[in-house]
Design a protein around this motif. Sequence first.
Motif, PDB file in Angstrom:
ATOM      1  N   ARG A   1     -45.672 -21.700  -8.999  1.00  0.00           N
ATOM      2  CA  ARG A   1     -44.944 -22.914  -9.380  1.00  0.00           C
ATOM      3  C   ARG A   1     -44.509 -22.861 -10.838  1.00  0.00           C
ATOM      4  N   LEU A   2     -45.413 -22.446 -11.722  1.00  0.00           N
ATOM      5  CA  LEU A   2     -45.086 -22.405 -13.149  1.00  0.00           C
ATOM      6  C   LEU A   2     -43.915 -21.468 -13.420  1.00  0.00           C
TER       7      LEU A   2
ATOM      8  N   ALA B   1     -41.570 -20.507 -11.300  1.00  0.00           N
ATOM      9  CA  ALA B   1     -40.354 -21.083 -10.705  1.00  0.00           C
ATOM     10  C   ALA B   1     -39.801 -22.222 -11.551  1.00  0.00           C
ATOM     11  N   GLU B   2     -40.694 -22.946 -12.250  1.00  0.00           N
ATOM     12  CA  GLU B   2     -40.262 -24.059 -13.103  1.00  0.00           C
ATOM     13  C   GLU B   2     -39.764 -23.582 -14.467  1.00  0.00           C
ATOM     14  N   GLY B   3     -39.874 -22.282 -14.721  1.00  0.00           N
ATOM     15  CA  GLY B   3     -39.405 -21.744 -15.991  1.00  0.00           C
ATOM     16  C   GLY B   3     -40.413 -21.817 -17.113  1.00  0.00           C
ATOM     17  N   ALA B   4     -41.680 -22.006 -16.785  1.00  0.00           N
ATOM     18  CA  ALA B   4     -42.702 -22.206 -17.818  1.00  0.00           C
ATOM     19  C   ALA B   4     -42.877 -20.999 -18.728  1.00  0.00           C
TER      20      ALA B   4
END
Length: 379
Positions: free
Chosen positions: A136-137, A139-142
């Motif tokens: 998730r991180l 994919a969110e661009g973190a």
Amino acid sequence: MGGPIKVLVHGTGFAGQGHAEAFRYAGAEIVGIVGRTPSVVKKIAAELKIPYGGTDWQRALVDCQPDVVSIATPGGAHFDPIKQAIAAGCHVFCDKPLTTDGDSASILFQLANDKGVKTAFAASFRYMPEVLHAKRLVAEGAIGEPLEVECISHFNLERDIPFGWSHRKEDGGGRLNNNFTHKLSIVTSVIGEDIQAIMGEVRDDLGKAPIVEGVHNFKTRRDHIPEDLNDPSLEWGESNVEWSYNVTAQINSPFAKNPVTALFKHGGLHPRFHEDYIAFYGSKASIYIKGHYGSGPLYLYGTDKSWTERKLPADIAATIPDVEGDTERNWRYLIRELLRDIKGEPVGHYQTFKEGAQYQRLIDVIRLNNSWTDVSHLQ
């Protein structure tokens, strides 16, 4: 499909029993179990309250008429039972490795594809909670663009574990089949599934292991290590698989302009000094997960130039099956996805025999050990 999905399990050891419980957790009915030894099959069937137990797989396919078969034997015993199950129109859940080589695995993928049955390939540690968190991180661009991945592990396995399938290439043994499959699955789940290039080398650091009768459950094999390894009457078997590997892969990612470099370093027999880990390095930040399979906790290195532990999001935690043991929990997660797909419910991407065959072909390439360039003439 009226009523519960019916499942026939092939294998009575740790994996077979774990698969049966996982399918039950997902609401399926276990209609039968098959193994090699009549007394063992009878015992396990009784303990798990499975109505049918046998030693003839083809007979069981006819007698039980399953919707799904679960293959929980060592990799060397996968090909014929899976081929027979596909011919019978069964969906197939198979533990890793799919088979012992790329050619036979590709045949099974094509047979399943032609028959139109669903398949699942259980390189299932991609469902570790903190791996889902990292996915998730990223994919969110973190972390910005992912650039590089490290997977470092040292298992310090006992050298005198009794000789068995894990020591033999023809039986599906080796650390690539039984460790790298999970590591590669973890990395591709986070970065992207498009593997572009690979190189690597393997070593057999073991050589031999004592031959001991009575070892049935893979998880309890350490209990059978002989007390006197110098006993002159003790027989020894020769290992023909790798116990250490070093692999580098290039993986296209939807989150990066250039292929991501992934390093996989594993010493099956070597001790660790600090913790094993998986790390994802990006253009803006980085993720570090403790544990060889990403058990956690997860840390993020950001603009403050320090590592900060990040708590697992509650909504991810809510999707994780409630059971002891990482292996058992990940089986349950993947099996739940497979059964939802069979029922026609919407599911995300999960690994099938397509990836199972691809992984066996990659392992074939790595085992060639031909990635080296001779530079001795440059000295």
